[in-house]
Design a protein around this motif. Structure first.
Motif, PDB file in Angstrom:
ATOM      1  N   ARG A 125       6.656   8.657  -9.877  1.00  0.00           N
ATOM      2  CA  ARG A 125       7.435   7.471 -10.270  1.00  0.00           C
ATOM      3  C   ARG A 125       8.752   7.423  -9.503  1.00  0.00           C
ATOM      4  O   ARG A 125       9.215   6.346  -9.118  1.00  0.00           O
ATOM      5  CB  ARG A 125       7.671   7.474 -11.788  1.00  0.00           C
ATOM      6  N   ARG A 126       9.350   8.583  -9.283  1.00  0.00           N
ATOM      7  CA  ARG A 126      10.582   8.624  -8.490  1.00  0.00           C
ATOM      8  C   ARG A 126      10.326   8.156  -7.061  1.00  0.00           C
ATOM      9  O   ARG A 126      11.070   7.346  -6.508  1.00  0.00           O
ATOM     10  CB  ARG A 126      11.131  10.048  -8.474  1.00  0.00           C
ATOM     11  N   LEU A 165      11.880   5.000  -4.874  1.00  0.00           N
ATOM     12  CA  LEU A 165      12.609   5.183  -3.619  1.00  0.00           C
ATOM     13  C   LEU A 165      11.980   4.369  -2.489  1.00  0.00           C
ATOM     14  O   LEU A 165      12.686   3.747  -1.688  1.00  0.00           O
ATOM     15  CB  LEU A 165      12.648   6.667  -3.243  1.00  0.00           C
ATOM     16  N   LEU A 166      10.656   4.377  -2.414  1.00  0.00           N
ATOM     17  CA  LEU A 166       9.977   3.592  -1.388  1.00  0.00           C
ATOM     18  C   LEU A 166      10.235   2.096  -1.573  1.00  0.00           C
ATOM     19  O   LEU A 166      10.529   1.371  -0.618  1.00  0.00           O
ATOM     20  CB  LEU A 166       8.472   3.869  -1.424  1.00  0.00           C
ATOM     21  N   HIS A 167      10.130   1.650  -2.822  1.00  0.00           N
ATOM     22  CA  HIS A 167      10.366   0.236  -3.122  1.00  0.00           C
ATOM     23  C   HIS A 167      11.805  -0.146  -2.779  1.00  0.00           C
ATOM     24  O   HIS A 167      12.053  -1.193  -2.159  1.00  0.00           O
ATOM     25  CB  HIS A 167      10.082  -0.029  -4.595  1.00  0.00           C
ATOM     26  N   LEU A 168      12.735   0.699  -3.178  1.00  0.00           N
ATOM     27  CA  LEU A 168      14.150   0.419  -2.938  1.00  0.00           C
ATOM     28  C   LEU A 168      14.451   0.415  -1.438  1.00  0.00           C
ATOM     29  O   LEU A 168      15.204  -0.437  -0.943  1.00  0.00           O
ATOM     30  CB  LEU A 168      15.003   1.465  -3.657  1.00  0.00           C
ATOM     31  N   GLY A 169      13.865   1.357  -0.711  1.00  0.00           N
ATOM     32  CA  GLY A 169      14.091   1.418   0.728  1.00  0.00           C
ATOM     33  C   GLY A 169      13.562   0.194   1.440  1.00  0.00           C
ATOM     34  O   GLY A 169      14.217  -0.352   2.339  1.00  0.00           O
ATOM     35  N   ILE A 170      12.366  -0.259   1.052  1.00  0.00           N
ATOM     36  CA  ILE A 170      11.770  -1.429   1.697  1.00  0.00           C
ATOM     37  C   ILE A 170      12.535  -2.700   1.336  1.00  0.00           C
ATOM     38  O   ILE A 170      12.766  -3.568   2.188  1.00  0.00           O
ATOM     39  CB  ILE A 170      10.285  -1.548   1.303  1.00  0.00           C
ATOM     40  N   GLN A 171      12.981  -2.801   0.094  1.00  0.00           N
ATOM     41  CA  GLN A 171      13.674  -4.030  -0.312  1.00  0.00           C
ATOM     42  C   GLN A 171      15.081  -4.127   0.274  1.00  0.00           C
ATOM     43  O   GLN A 171      15.551  -5.201   0.647  1.00  0.00           O
ATOM     44  CB  GLN A 171      13.747  -4.107  -1.840  1.00  0.00           C
ATOM     45  N   ALA A 201       0.827  -1.205   0.000  1.00  0.00           N
ATOM     46  CA  ALA A 201       0.000   0.000   0.000  1.00  0.00           C
ATOM     47  C   ALA A 201       0.863   1.258   0.000  1.00  0.00           C
ATOM     48  O   ALA A 201       0.545   2.253  -0.679  1.00  0.00           O
ATOM     49  CB  ALA A 201      -0.929   0.000   1.213  1.00  0.00           C
ATOM     50  N   LEU A 202       1.971   1.228   0.740  1.00  0.00           N
ATOM     51  CA  LEU A 202       2.875   2.376   0.793  1.00  0.00           C
ATOM     52  C   LEU A 202       3.521   2.627  -0.565  1.00  0.00           C
ATOM     53  O   LEU A 202       3.585   3.771  -1.040  1.00  0.00           O
ATOM     54  CB  LEU A 202       3.951   2.134   1.857  1.00  0.00           C
ATOM     55  N   ILE A 203       3.978   1.559  -1.198  1.00  0.00           N
ATOM     56  CA  ILE A 203       4.614   1.692  -2.510  1.00  0.00           C
ATOM     57  C   ILE A 203       3.618   2.179  -3.560  1.00  0.00           C
ATOM     58  O   ILE A 203       3.970   2.934  -4.481  1.00  0.00           O
ATOM     59  CB  ILE A 203       5.239   0.346  -2.936  1.00  0.00           C
ATOM     60  N   ASN A 208      11.914  -7.644  -9.306  1.00  0.00           N
ATOM     61  CA  ASN A 208      10.974  -6.540  -9.473  1.00  0.00           C
ATOM     62  C   ASN A 208      11.634  -5.190  -9.208  1.00  0.00           C
ATOM     63  O   ASN A 208      11.298  -4.186  -9.830  1.00  0.00           O
ATOM     64  CB  ASN A 208       9.745  -6.730  -8.575  1.00  0.00           C
ATOM     65  N   THR A 209      12.621  -5.165  -8.310  1.00  0.00           N
ATOM     66  CA  THR A 209      13.380  -3.937  -8.063  1.00  0.00           C
ATOM     67  C   THR A 209      14.214  -3.583  -9.281  1.00  0.00           C
ATOM     68  O   THR A 209      14.307  -2.413  -9.676  1.00  0.00           O
ATOM     69  CB  THR A 209      14.293  -4.107  -6.832  1.00  0.00           C
ATOM     70  N   VAL A 210      14.822  -4.600  -9.899  1.00  0.00           N
ATOM     71  CA  VAL A 210      15.629  -4.375 -11.102  1.00  0.00           C
ATOM     72  C   VAL A 210      14.761  -3.819 -12.225  1.00  0.00           C
ATOM     73  O   VAL A 210      15.169  -2.916 -12.964  1.00  0.00           O
ATOM     74  CB  VAL A 210      16.330  -5.677 -11.544  1.00  0.00           C
ATOM     75  N   ARG A 211      13.533  -4.328 -12.372  1.00  0.00           N
ATOM     76  CA  ARG A 211      12.634  -3.829 -13.412  1.00  0.00           C
ATOM     77  C   ARG A 211      12.318  -2.356 -13.202  1.00  0.00           C
ATOM     78  O   ARG A 211      12.341  -1.557 -14.153  1.00  0.00           O
ATOM     79  CB  ARG A 211      11.343  -4.657 -13.429  1.00  0.00           C
TER      80      ARG A 211
END
Length: 224
Positions: free
Chosen positions: A144-145, A149-155, A131-133, A196-199
């Motif tokens: 999109r940025r 950043l949220l995705h990268l931080g969580i992963q 939900a956050l992402i 998914n992070t790489v994508r």
């Protein structure tokens, strides 16, 4: 003549700079601790900082200073303990260079840290993280940025300061994609990246490239 001023100066230039290669942040925190201490000592003893001696900074004064941080400045116990750690580092250094003050130094070093309550750090559940992402508006460039950043931080578990200091050169995208960064304490971190992070990173880098090409192709002033 004060023995404190030259000893303090050597502590910063010899121990922090030459031996520990301390970061600017650490040196600034230590300097702030001693600025507060010398101000407090002048108020408590009536002696100007330039005239203070090591013997003036006895356990009673240091203990009073630590209490002052909590009661008058409203600092937390964690901040008090951090200031105490900076003082311990100095007095340990001084113990090898001012043996005539070893009794005073030993009493200061015996001042204990104050216990703190440890709060359990909670974590996001998978639905909460998703939900956050999904919250940023990905129809915009900033959205999109922020999603990336949220995705990268969580992963990766990177701190905010580490995220905002990332550069394209810190990424290795390929068969074994990973991210490299210098974290807290200048520790080198290498973190594998999920597919998914790489994508998301690949799409973002392609968008950045297109934006950069668009800027370069714009005509400059005075040209058609």
């Amino acid at each position: 003549m004060s023995d404190l001023a030259p000893l303090l100066q050597r502590f910063f230039t010899d121990k922090l700079d030459r031996h520990l290669d301390a970061s600017p942040h650490t040196k600034a925190a230590y300097a702030d601790t001693f600025r507060l201490l010398l101000t407090y000592a002048e108020r408590a003893t009536g002696i100007a900082p330039s005239a203070l001696t090591l013997a003036d900074l006895d356990a009673d004064l240091i203990g009073g200073f630590l209490q002052h941080l909590e009661t008058e400045r409203g600092n937390s116990v964690a901040t008090r303990n951090a200031r105490r750690a900076a003082l311990r580092s100095f007095f340990t250094y001084a113990s090898y260079r001012a043996p005539d003050a070893i009794a005073t130094i030993s009493q200061v070093l015996a001042i204990p840290a104050k216990r703190t309550k440890t709060t359990l750090v909670s974590f996001l559940t998978a639905p909460e993280a998703e939900a956050l992402i999904a919250a940023p508006d990905t129809r915009t460039w900033l959205g999109r940025r922020d999603r990336l950043l949220l995705h990268l931080g969580i992963q990766t578990g990177l701190r905010v300061s580490e995220l905002i200091n990332l550069r394209v050169g810190d990424l290795q995208l390929g068969p074994h994609s990973r991210l490299e960064c210098v974290g807290k304490g200048r520790k080198q971190r290498v973190i594998p990246l999920q597919k998914n992070t790489v994508r998301l990173l690949t799409a973002w880098l392609a968008e950045l490239h297109q934006r950069e090409r668009g800027r370069c192709s714009r005509p400059t002033a005075g040209h058609p």
